[in-house]
Motif scaffolding. Sequence first.
Motif, PDB file in Angstrom:
ATOM      1  N   GLU A  27      34.664  43.267  43.622  1.00 14.52           N
ATOM      2  CA  GLU A  27      35.014  42.572  44.889  1.00 14.52           C
ATOM      3  C   GLU A  27      34.694  41.232  44.780  1.00 14.52           C
ATOM      4  OE1 GLU A  27      33.734  44.042  48.852  1.00 14.52           O
ATOM      5  OE2 GLU A  27      33.674  46.040  48.113  1.00 14.52           O
ATOM      6  N   ASP A  28      35.380  40.284  45.495  1.00 18.38           N
ATOM      7  CA  ASP A  28      35.486  39.165  45.604  1.00 18.38           C
ATOM      8  C   ASP A  28      34.046  38.684  46.081  1.00 18.38           C
ATOM      9  OD1 ASP A  28      35.870  36.295  45.519  1.00 18.38           O
ATOM     10  OD2 ASP A  28      36.782  36.397  47.632  1.00 18.38           O
ATOM     11  N   GLY A  29      33.212  37.907  45.516  1.00 21.15           N
ATOM     12  CA  GLY A  29      31.967  37.377  45.998  1.00 21.15           C
ATOM     13  C   GLY A  29      30.911  38.159  45.385  1.00 21.15           C
ATOM     14  N   ALA A  30      31.038  39.186  44.616  1.00 21.03           N
ATOM     15  CA  ALA A  30      30.091  40.054  44.192  1.00 21.03           C
ATOM     16  C   ALA A  30      29.240  39.406  42.899  1.00 21.03           C
ATOM     17  CB  ALA A  30      30.768  41.304  43.612  1.00 21.03           C
ATOM     18  N   ALA A  31      28.091  39.803  42.724  1.00 23.01           N
ATOM     19  CA  ALA A  31      27.584  39.664  41.419  1.00 23.01           C
ATOM     20  C   ALA A  31      27.905  40.457  40.267  1.00 23.01           C
ATOM     21  CB  ALA A  31      26.068  39.699  41.353  1.00 23.01           C
ATOM     22  N   ILE A  32      28.155  39.998  39.040  1.00 23.61           N
ATOM     23  CA  ILE A  32      28.694  40.426  38.041  1.00 23.61           C
ATOM     24  C   ILE A  32      27.619  40.483  37.176  1.00 23.61           C
ATOM     25  CG2 ILE A  32      30.206  40.734  35.995  1.00 23.61           C
ATOM     26  CD1 ILE A  32      32.400  39.466  37.928  1.00 23.61           C
ATOM     27  N   GLN A  33      27.295  41.670  36.534  1.00 23.42           N
ATOM     28  CA  GLN A  33      26.083  41.875  35.563  1.00 23.42           C
ATOM     29  C   GLN A  33      26.717  41.870  34.103  1.00 23.42           C
ATOM     30  OE1 GLN A  33      23.529  45.008  36.986  1.00 23.42           O
ATOM     31  NE2 GLN A  33      22.542  43.488  38.376  1.00 23.42           N
ATOM     32  N   ILE A  34      26.273  41.361  33.271  1.00 27.04           N
ATOM     33  CA  ILE A  34      26.481  41.343  31.810  1.00 27.04           C
ATOM     34  C   ILE A  34      25.498  41.755  30.964  1.00 27.04           C
ATOM     35  CG2 ILE A  34      27.486  39.891  29.926  1.00 27.04           C
ATOM     36  CD1 ILE A  34      28.453  37.828  32.177  1.00 27.04           C
ATOM     37  N   GLY A  35      25.508  43.010  30.867  1.00 27.69           N
ATOM     38  CA  GLY A  35      24.438  43.498  29.677  1.00 27.69           C
ATOM     39  C   GLY A  35      24.834  43.407  28.362  1.00 27.69           C
ATOM     40  N   PRO A  36      23.669  44.028  27.541  1.00 30.03           N
ATOM     41  CA  PRO A  36      23.769  43.839  26.099  1.00 30.03           C
ATOM     42  C   PRO A  36      25.080  44.156  25.311  1.00 30.03           C
ATOM     43  CG  PRO A  36      21.822  45.026  26.802  1.00 30.03           C
ATOM     44  CD  PRO A  36      22.668  44.879  27.968  1.00 30.03           C
ATOM     45  N   LEU A  37      26.004  45.285  26.089  1.00 32.96           N
ATOM     46  CA  LEU A  37      27.360  45.614  25.702  1.00 32.96           C
ATOM     47  C   LEU A  37      28.202  44.784  26.229  1.00 32.96           C
ATOM     48  CD1 LEU A  37      26.933  49.582  25.962  1.00 32.96           C
ATOM     49  CD2 LEU A  37      26.566  47.975  23.887  1.00 32.96           C
ATOM     50  N   GLY A  38      28.103  43.711  26.955  1.00 33.50           N
ATOM     51  CA  GLY A  38      28.894  42.833  27.469  1.00 33.50           C
ATOM     52  C   GLY A  38      29.556  43.478  28.937  1.00 33.50           C
ATOM     53  N   GLN A  39      30.734  42.889  29.204  1.00 29.55           N
ATOM     54  CA  GLN A  39      31.530  42.969  30.659  1.00 29.55           C
ATOM     55  C   GLN A  39      32.763  42.410  30.483  1.00 29.55           C
ATOM     56  OE1 GLN A  39      32.118  45.110  33.031  1.00 29.55           O
ATOM     57  NE2 GLN A  39      30.076  44.725  33.713  1.00 29.55           N
ATOM     58  N   SER A  40      33.706  43.412  31.193  1.00 30.69           N
ATOM     59  CA  SER A  40      34.995  42.890  31.372  1.00 30.69           C
ATOM     60  C   SER A  40      35.343  42.832  32.888  1.00 30.69           C
ATOM     61  CB  SER A  40      35.908  43.930  30.778  1.00 30.69           C
ATOM     62  OG  SER A  40      35.750  44.044  29.401  1.00 30.69           O
ATOM     63  N   VAL A  41      36.081  41.747  33.123  1.00 33.43           N
ATOM     64  CA  VAL A  41      36.404  41.486  34.473  1.00 33.43           C
ATOM     65  C   VAL A  41      38.077  41.468  34.440  1.00 33.43           C
ATOM     66  CG1 VAL A  41      36.335  40.024  36.481  1.00 33.43           C
ATOM     67  CG2 VAL A  41      34.464  40.066  34.859  1.00 33.43           C
ATOM     68  N   TYR A  42      38.628  42.163  35.385  1.00 33.19           N
ATOM     69  CA  TYR A  42      40.081  42.202  35.429  1.00 33.19           C
ATOM     70  C   TYR A  42      40.452  42.090  36.784  1.00 33.19           C
ATOM     71  CZ  TYR A  42      40.448  47.038  37.093  1.00 33.19           C
ATOM     72  OH  TYR A  42      40.128  48.241  37.857  1.00 33.19           O
ATOM     73  N   VAL A  43      41.909  41.533  36.995  1.00 28.53           N
ATOM     74  CA  VAL A  43      42.590  41.270  38.478  1.00 28.53           C
ATOM     75  C   VAL A  43      43.926  41.611  38.212  1.00 28.53           C
ATOM     76  CG1 VAL A  43      42.893  39.785  40.279  1.00 28.53           C
ATOM     77  CG2 VAL A  43      40.783  39.352  38.833  1.00 28.53           C
ATOM     78  N   GLU A  73      51.412  44.891  32.505  1.00 29.72           N
ATOM     79  CA  GLU A  73      52.710  44.305  32.252  1.00 29.72           C
ATOM     80  C   GLU A  73      52.701  42.965  32.836  1.00 29.72           C
ATOM     81  OE1 GLU A  73      55.642  47.435  33.477  1.00 29.72           O
ATOM     82  OE2 GLU A  73      54.453  48.885  32.449  1.00 29.72           O
ATOM     83  N   GLY A  74      51.759  42.208  32.644  1.00 33.31           N
ATOM     84  CA  GLY A  74      52.098  40.913  33.118  1.00 33.31           C
ATOM     85  C   GLY A  74      51.686  40.443  34.466  1.00 33.31           C
ATOM     86  N   ASP A  75      51.180  41.501  35.198  1.00 36.89           N
ATOM     87  CA  ASP A  75      50.914  41.364  36.741  1.00 36.89           C
ATOM     88  C   ASP A  75      49.220  41.492  36.675  1.00 36.89           C
ATOM     89  OD1 ASP A  75      53.482  41.266  37.403  1.00 36.89           O
ATOM     90  OD2 ASP A  75      53.718  43.351  37.961  1.00 36.89           O
ATOM     91  N   GLY A  76      48.691  41.079  35.776  1.00 38.04           N
ATOM     92  CA  GLY A  76      47.125  41.469  35.658  1.00 38.04           C
ATOM     93  C   GLY A  76      46.717  40.300  34.350  1.00 38.04           C
ATOM     94  N   SER A  77      45.452  40.067  34.631  1.00 42.46           N
ATOM     95  CA  SER A  77      44.631  39.411  33.514  1.00 42.46           C
ATOM     96  C   SER A  77      43.198  39.822  33.299  1.00 42.46           C
ATOM     97  CB  SER A  77      44.716  37.915  34.015  1.00 42.46           C
ATOM     98  OG  SER A  77      44.172  37.155  32.851  1.00 42.46           O
ATOM     99  N   GLN A  78      42.624  39.847  32.104  1.00 47.97           N
ATOM    100  CA  GLN A  78      41.420  40.173  31.738  1.00 47.97           C
ATOM    101  C   GLN A  78      40.386  39.212  31.008  1.00 47.97           C
ATOM    102  OE1 GLN A  78      40.635  44.523  31.218  1.00 47.97           O
ATOM    103  NE2 GLN A  78      39.368  44.276  29.484  1.00 47.97           N
ATOM    104  N   VAL A  79      39.238  39.255  31.272  1.00 52.00           N
ATOM    105  CA  VAL A  79      38.640  38.454  30.633  1.00 52.00           C
ATOM    106  C   VAL A  79      37.243  39.282  30.030  1.00 52.00           C
ATOM    107  CG1 VAL A  79      38.741  36.044  31.327  1.00 52.00           C
ATOM    108  CG2 VAL A  79      37.179  37.237  32.117  1.00 52.00           C
ATOM    109  N   ASP A  80      36.787  39.123  28.763  1.00 52.42           N
ATOM    110  CA  ASP A  80      35.767  39.699  28.371  1.00 52.42           C
ATOM    111  C   ASP A  80      34.533  38.999  28.038  1.00 52.42           C
ATOM    112  OD1 ASP A  80      37.084  42.103  28.563  1.00 52.42           O
ATOM    113  OD2 ASP A  80      37.929  41.550  26.467  1.00 52.42           O
TER     114      ASP A  80
END
Length: 113
Positions: A27-43, A73-80
């Motif tokens: 959710e917008d404004g949430a805290a994202i925790q990045i653990g030892p295995l990493g984390q992906s964020v997508y929209v 299909e181009g309507d989203g994006s992700q970062v790792d």
Amino acid sequence: MSGCFYLGPEPILEENVPPEVVASNFEDGAAIQIGPLGQSVYVIADDADGDELRFSWLLSEDGYVGTAYPIAEGDGSQVDFIADPDLDGQFLECLIEDQISDSVRLRWQLEVL
């Protein structure tokens, strides 16, 4: 007197609609925790006008995130992310713009565990 006058009806200009977020794993404004295995964020977003969307990912201290890639299909994006201590406390922002530069922005704070 020369020239041309058009007294017909005024053309109807359609108003551009900004993009809309349809899915994200945080959710917008949430805290994202990045653990030892990493984390992906997508929209994933949609534009009612059918405009092509542009996704920009930024970190508050490090700037542009160059590792983003398209999904859905181009309507989203992700970062790792990997568990990098330099990310702790930074804000991650995703800016989604259409071709007319109407936009929507999401922002999260990163916590490295």
